[in-house]
Design a protein around this motif. Structure first.
Motif, PDB file in Angstrom:
ATOM      1  N   ALA A 104     -29.340   2.401  19.447  1.00  8.00           N
ATOM      2  CA  ALA A 104     -30.421   1.784  19.250  1.00  8.00           C
ATOM      3  C   ALA A 104     -31.191   2.415  18.395  1.00  8.00           C
ATOM      4  CB  ALA A 104     -31.298   1.442  20.409  1.00  8.00           C
ATOM      5  N   VAL A 105     -31.633   1.979  17.076  1.00  7.07           N
ATOM      6  CA  VAL A 105     -32.112   2.862  15.953  1.00  7.07           C
ATOM      7  C   VAL A 105     -33.382   2.317  15.649  1.00  7.07           C
ATOM      8  CG1 VAL A 105     -29.893   3.237  15.071  1.00  7.07           C
ATOM      9  CG2 VAL A 105     -31.426   1.349  14.037  1.00  7.07           C
ATOM     10  N   SER A 106     -34.470   3.208  15.006  1.00  2.36           N
ATOM     11  CA  SER A 106     -35.756   2.875  14.645  1.00  2.36           C
ATOM     12  C   SER A 106     -35.902   3.139  13.216  1.00  2.36           C
ATOM     13  CB  SER A 106     -36.844   3.447  15.499  1.00  2.36           C
ATOM     14  OG  SER A 106     -38.170   3.176  15.173  1.00  2.36           O
ATOM     15  N   GLY A 107     -36.273   2.140  12.359  1.00  2.00           N
ATOM     16  CA  GLY A 107     -36.413   2.330  11.065  1.00  2.00           C
ATOM     17  C   GLY A 107     -35.120   2.297  10.255  1.00  2.00           C
ATOM     18  N   PRO A 108     -35.328   3.075   8.909  1.00  2.00           N
ATOM     19  CA  PRO A 108     -34.145   3.105   8.136  1.00  2.00           C
ATOM     20  C   PRO A 108     -33.454   4.662   8.628  1.00  2.00           C
ATOM     21  CG  PRO A 108     -36.007   3.501   6.787  1.00  2.00           C
ATOM     22  CD  PRO A 108     -36.260   3.106   8.142  1.00  2.00           C
ATOM     23  N   GLY A 109     -31.960   4.493   8.161  1.00  2.00           N
ATOM     24  CA  GLY A 109     -31.219   5.802   8.449  1.00  2.00           C
ATOM     25  C   GLY A 109     -31.485   6.866   7.401  1.00  2.00           C
ATOM     26  N   PRO A 110     -30.688   7.982   7.583  1.00  4.08           N
ATOM     27  CA  PRO A 110     -29.947   8.408   8.667  1.00  4.08           C
ATOM     28  C   PRO A 110     -31.040   8.702   9.813  1.00  4.08           C
ATOM     29  CG  PRO A 110     -30.014  10.234   7.209  1.00  4.08           C
ATOM     30  CD  PRO A 110     -30.490   8.976   6.687  1.00  4.08           C
ATOM     31  N   TRP A 111     -30.536   8.605  11.040  1.00  5.45           N
ATOM     32  CA  TRP A 111     -31.449   9.019  12.210  1.00  5.45           C
ATOM     33  C   TRP A 111     -31.051  10.189  12.967  1.00  5.45           C
ATOM     34  CZ3 TRP A 111     -28.585   4.754  11.024  1.00  5.45           C
ATOM     35  CH2 TRP A 111     -29.105   3.653  10.778  1.00  5.45           C
ATOM     36  N   ARG A 112     -32.143  10.835  13.568  1.00  6.21           N
ATOM     37  CA  ARG A 112     -31.916  11.905  14.527  1.00  6.21           C
ATOM     38  C   ARG A 112     -31.615  11.359  15.755  1.00  6.21           C
ATOM     39  NH1 ARG A 112     -36.878  12.556  12.756  1.00  6.21           N
ATOM     40  NH2 ARG A 112     -37.637  12.473  14.807  1.00  6.21           N
ATOM     41  N   ILE A 113     -30.544  12.036  16.426  1.00  5.27           N
ATOM     42  CA  ILE A 113     -30.191  11.591  17.887  1.00  5.27           C
ATOM     43  C   ILE A 113     -31.284  11.914  18.754  1.00  5.27           C
ATOM     44  CG2 ILE A 113     -28.563  11.900  19.662  1.00  5.27           C
ATOM     45  CD1 ILE A 113     -27.543  10.285  17.482  1.00  5.27           C
ATOM     46  N   ALA A 147     -33.063  -2.262  15.441  1.00  6.29           N
ATOM     47  CA  ALA A 147     -31.532  -2.718  15.221  1.00  6.29           C
ATOM     48  C   ALA A 147     -30.494  -2.120  16.212  1.00  6.29           C
ATOM     49  CB  ALA A 147     -31.257  -2.568  13.615  1.00  6.29           C
ATOM     50  N   VAL A 148     -29.561  -2.488  16.124  1.00  3.56           N
ATOM     51  CA  VAL A 148     -28.590  -1.549  16.892  1.00  3.56           C
ATOM     52  C   VAL A 148     -27.312  -1.386  16.081  1.00  3.56           C
ATOM     53  CG1 VAL A 148     -26.740  -1.820  18.796  1.00  3.56           C
ATOM     54  CG2 VAL A 148     -29.028  -2.771  19.237  1.00  3.56           C
ATOM     55  N   LEU A 149     -26.856  -0.179  15.957  1.00  2.00           N
ATOM     56  CA  LEU A 149     -25.843   0.229  14.736  1.00  2.00           C
ATOM     57  C   LEU A 149     -24.437   0.286  15.884  1.00  2.00           C
ATOM     58  CD1 LEU A 149     -24.770   1.197  12.024  1.00  2.00           C
ATOM     59  CD2 LEU A 149     -25.110   3.524  13.095  1.00  2.00           C
ATOM     60  N   ARG A 150     -23.519  -0.494  15.513  1.00  2.00           N
ATOM     61  CA  ARG A 150     -22.274  -0.515  16.285  1.00  2.00           C
ATOM     62  C   ARG A 150     -21.636   0.802  16.310  1.00  2.00           C
ATOM     63  NH1 ARG A 150     -19.456  -6.594  14.837  1.00  2.00           N
ATOM     64  NH2 ARG A 150     -21.619  -7.773  15.159  1.00  2.00           N
ATOM     65  N   ARG A 151     -21.080   0.987  17.653  1.00  2.00           N
ATOM     66  CA  ARG A 151     -20.405   2.414  17.570  1.00  2.00           C
ATOM     67  C   ARG A 151     -19.290   2.562  16.502  1.00  2.00           C
ATOM     68  NH1 ARG A 151     -15.579   3.159  19.822  1.00  2.00           N
ATOM     69  NH2 ARG A 151     -15.458   0.948  20.545  1.00  2.00           N
ATOM     70  N   LEU A 155     -27.315  14.206  13.170  1.00  2.00           N
ATOM     71  CA  LEU A 155     -27.891  13.142  12.457  1.00  2.00           C
ATOM     72  C   LEU A 155     -26.808  11.694  12.410  1.00  2.00           C
ATOM     73  CD1 LEU A 155     -29.383  14.646   8.942  1.00  2.00           C
ATOM     74  CD2 LEU A 155     -30.477  13.671  11.221  1.00  2.00           C
ATOM     75  N   LEU A 156     -27.379  10.857  12.623  1.00  2.00           N
ATOM     76  CA  LEU A 156     -26.373   9.334  12.862  1.00  2.00           C
ATOM     77  C   LEU A 156     -26.427   8.776  11.512  1.00  2.00           C
ATOM     78  CD1 LEU A 156     -24.899   7.339  14.488  1.00  2.00           C
ATOM     79  CD2 LEU A 156     -27.053   6.240  14.909  1.00  2.00           C
ATOM     80  N   HIS A 157     -25.352   8.343  10.866  1.00  4.48           N
ATOM     81  CA  HIS A 157     -25.359   7.974   9.511  1.00  4.48           C
ATOM     82  C   HIS A 157     -24.551   6.369   9.864  1.00  4.48           C
ATOM     83  CE1 HIS A 157     -26.294  11.406   7.079  1.00  4.48           C
ATOM     84  NE2 HIS A 157     -25.703  11.972   8.089  1.00  4.48           N
ATOM     85  N   ASP A 158     -25.031   5.515   8.902  1.00  2.62           N
ATOM     86  CA  ASP A 158     -24.500   3.994   9.167  1.00  2.62           C
ATOM     87  C   ASP A 158     -23.235   3.949   8.022  1.00  2.62           C
ATOM     88  OD1 ASP A 158     -23.827   1.231   8.965  1.00  2.62           O
ATOM     89  OD2 ASP A 158     -25.705   0.955   8.093  1.00  2.62           O
ATOM     90  N   ARG A 159     -21.985   4.073   8.417  1.00  4.66           N
ATOM     91  CA  ARG A 159     -20.724   3.741   7.807  1.00  4.66           C
ATOM     92  C   ARG A 159     -20.314   2.434   7.988  1.00  4.66           C
ATOM     93  NH1 ARG A 159     -17.357   9.082  10.097  1.00  4.66           N
ATOM     94  NH2 ARG A 159     -19.030  10.711   9.217  1.00  4.66           N
ATOM     95  N   GLY A 160     -20.991   1.414   8.121  1.00  5.53           N
ATOM     96  CA  GLY A 160     -20.802  -0.002   7.936  1.00  5.53           C
ATOM     97  C   GLY A 160     -20.622  -0.338   6.760  1.00  5.53           C
ATOM     98  N   GLY A 161     -19.828  -1.737   6.157  1.00  3.42           N
ATOM     99  CA  GLY A 161     -19.731  -1.999   4.990  1.00  3.42           C
ATOM    100  C   GLY A 161     -21.080  -2.777   4.519  1.00  3.42           C
ATOM    101  N   THR A 162     -21.896  -3.110   5.315  1.00  2.89           N
ATOM    102  CA  THR A 162     -23.305  -3.840   4.708  1.00  2.89           C
ATOM    103  C   THR A 162     -24.403  -2.954   5.392  1.00  2.89           C
ATOM    104  OG1 THR A 162     -23.429  -5.371   6.420  1.00  2.89           O
ATOM    105  CG2 THR A 162     -22.021  -5.924   4.662  1.00  2.89           C
ATOM    106  N   PRO A 163     -25.479  -2.975   4.510  1.00  7.88           N
ATOM    107  CA  PRO A 163     -26.618  -2.239   4.991  1.00  7.88           C
ATOM    108  C   PRO A 163     -27.006  -2.934   6.440  1.00  7.88           C
ATOM    109  CG  PRO A 163     -26.823  -2.557   2.597  1.00  7.88           C
ATOM    110  CD  PRO A 163     -25.671  -3.556   2.968  1.00  7.88           C
ATOM    111  N   LEU A 164     -27.662  -2.080   7.116  1.00  6.75           N
ATOM    112  CA  LEU A 164     -28.216  -2.417   8.611  1.00  6.75           C
ATOM    113  C   LEU A 164     -29.340  -3.143   8.452  1.00  6.75           C
ATOM    114  CD1 LEU A 164     -27.512  -2.524  11.652  1.00  6.75           C
ATOM    115  CD2 LEU A 164     -28.874  -0.399  11.476  1.00  6.75           C
TER     116      LEU A 164
END
Length: 492
Positions: A143-152, A193-197, A211-220
């Motif tokens: 579960a994330v809050s706001g734009p990334g990257p995110w602190r755990i 939003a929820v960033l998939r594992r 730091l958590l980074h989004d590596r998905g193919g489309t912006p979250l």
């Protein structure tokens, strides 16, 4: 099955049981209802004569497609003096009389979910909570809050490093942070939003923080993989109408919506009396005795119409025993098998007269099963409500014909189910009929339409065991391509 380019021969080759055979009746008519020598039906079944509609000048007319039953007209034509059936009724008339025998459904009751299966709702099913009751995660991940990257984020609940289903959290998720979350878990306030594992990757920055980074193919985007509160329904919203059948899925929906009890019509109780000295409960038939096929066949069929079977009893060929069984039965509906005709040990009519029953239907113009009957029984000793009796013929397929003709509309009306719409199917081939009576014919329903099964005599079950429905063939038969009503055959 039945795709383009197939022929009637292909259809019958694929279903060897579909090659019907008929027998010659006493008057020589090959109608499949007599007891004479076999009749060769491997040749195409002749189509019945149909009235034609005029063609254009100089062109022949074309056969008119028979219309399905007009129930309203048939019932009106068959409404005679109550309790004085002067002659056998037509099939639609008999069904209408069975339906009208019920003035109102059985009263509503409040029952636990486990006891409601198969009943009809006596009131609309309303949600007692929002569904979902809170925002939940649709995926395993973060579960994330706001734009990334995110602190755990540190643990938010129960000293755990992740949020699990069943563990609520009221601690907000600060902007720019993330917390592990499982599918179905409640989202913390502030989650966007929820960033998939599989789309997340964790790296450490220069300070060593994760730091958590989004590596998905489309912006979250905001709201991704969140099931918002009330997505399916809101508190107080009607979910199902009155009269709906309580199926396993309905039980699940009711539980999810917070219901512990359901308001349903009480299911009609049925006692099945299997008549006859010749019946065996087990082993091979012989020495003039036959196996009882109706005790295992009829209870589940009747349950499909909302009935609750209270007893299945064997009654010998004895007038006194039958009369006492009818008087004492506490069931809403007594169903009997056999004894409906005028044979030497067919005692049902005499027993009904002796207990003061009122006959509503005494014979139906249908094959098989024409000596069926419907009666109103006086209340049992100490009771105050009348009961009904459905008398079925003793032959298995004839008994089934009686069930779908009289028991189905009676039981469904008592159980509070609405009248079902007529189900019409095109006849893939000509369906043979009786000259003057309606015929109930076991059929399969491949893509091309209704196709008749063999082994459809009154004492036979082999065709019914393969059937996907019972075609209601009007007198004279049904031409290929005409629409024909098909009755449901219960499968469980």
């Amino acid at each position: 099955m039945g795709g383009e380019g197939s022929t009637d021969g292909d259809l019958l080759d694929a279903y060897p049981f579909l090659v019907r055979t008929a027998v010659v009746s006493g008057d020589g008519a090959a109608d499949g209802t007599g007891d004479g020598a076999p009749f060769d039906y491997t040749a195409p079944i002749p189509e019945p004569a149909q009235p034609s509609t005029p063609g254009r000048a100089g062109q022949p007319g074309r056969p008119a497609t028979p219309a399905p039953y007009d129930y309203a007209a048939a019932e009106a034509a068959g409404s005679g003096a109550k309790g004085v059936p002067s002659e056998p009724l037509g099939w639609a008339q008999a069904r209408g009389r069975a339906l009208r025998a019920v003035l109102r459904p059985l009263p509503p009751v409040r029952v636990p979910l486990d006891d409601a299966l198969g009943a009809a709702l006596a009131a609309p099913l309303e949600a007692l909570t929002d569904l979902p009751a809170f925002d939940t995660s649709a995926m395993d991940g973060w579960a994330v809050s706001g734009p990334g990257p995110w602190r755990i984020s540190p643990a938010l609940a129960d000293d755990s490093d992740q949020l699990l289903a069943g563990r609520g959290s009221t601690a907000p998720l600060p902007d720019g942070t993330a917390v592990r979350i499982a599918t179905g878990a409640q989202l913390p306030p502030g989650a966007t939003a929820v960033l998939r594992r599989e789309d997340g990757g964790i790296r450490r920055d220069r300070s060593g923080a994760e730091l958590l980074h989004d590596r998905g193919g489309t912006p979250l985007e905001q709201g991704r993989d969140i099931r918002p509160r009330g997505q399916e329904c809101r508190t107080g919203e009607p979910l199902l109408p009155q009269g709906a059948t309580v199926t396993p899925a309905v039980l699940g929906l009711a539980a999810a919506a917070g219901c512990d009890l359901l308001t349903v019509h009480r299911r009609p109780t049925v006692e099945l009396l299997v008549l006859g000295d010749e019946l065996l409960d087990s082993g091979l038939p012989g020495a003039g005795r036959t196996r009882d096929a109706l005790s295992p066949l009829l209870p589940p069929w009747l349950r499909a119409y909302g009935a609750r079977i209270t007893a299945v009893r064997r009654v010998g060929d004895d007038l006194g025993l039958l009369r006492d069984a009818l008087r004492r039965s506490p069931a809403d509906v007594v169903v009997t098998t056999g004894g409906t005709a005028a044979g030497p040990v067919d005692y049902l009519h005499r027993a009904l007269a002796e207990v003061g029953a009122e006959l509503l239907v005494d014979g139906v113009r249908v094959r098989p099963g024409h000596p069926m009957l419907l009666a109103v029984l006086p209340p049992p000793a100490g009771g105050d409500r009348p009961r009904h009796l459905v008398g079925l013929p003793g032959n298995p397929l004839a008994a089934v014909a009686g069930v779908v003709t009289l028991a189905e509309p009676l039981l469904r009306a008592l159980a509070g189910f609405p009248r079902t719409a007529t189900y019409l199917v095109e006849a893939a081939v000509a369906l043979p009929g009786h000259p003057v009576d309606t015929r109930l014919l076991p059929v399969v329903l491949p893509e091309r339409g209704a196709v008749p099964l063999a082994f459809d005599g009154p004492a036979m079950l082999r065709g019914l065991a393969l059937a996907e429905g019972l075609a209601v063939v009007p007198p004279g038969g049904c031409a290929a391509g005409a629409r024909v009503e098909v009755l449901e055959v219960p499968t469980g």
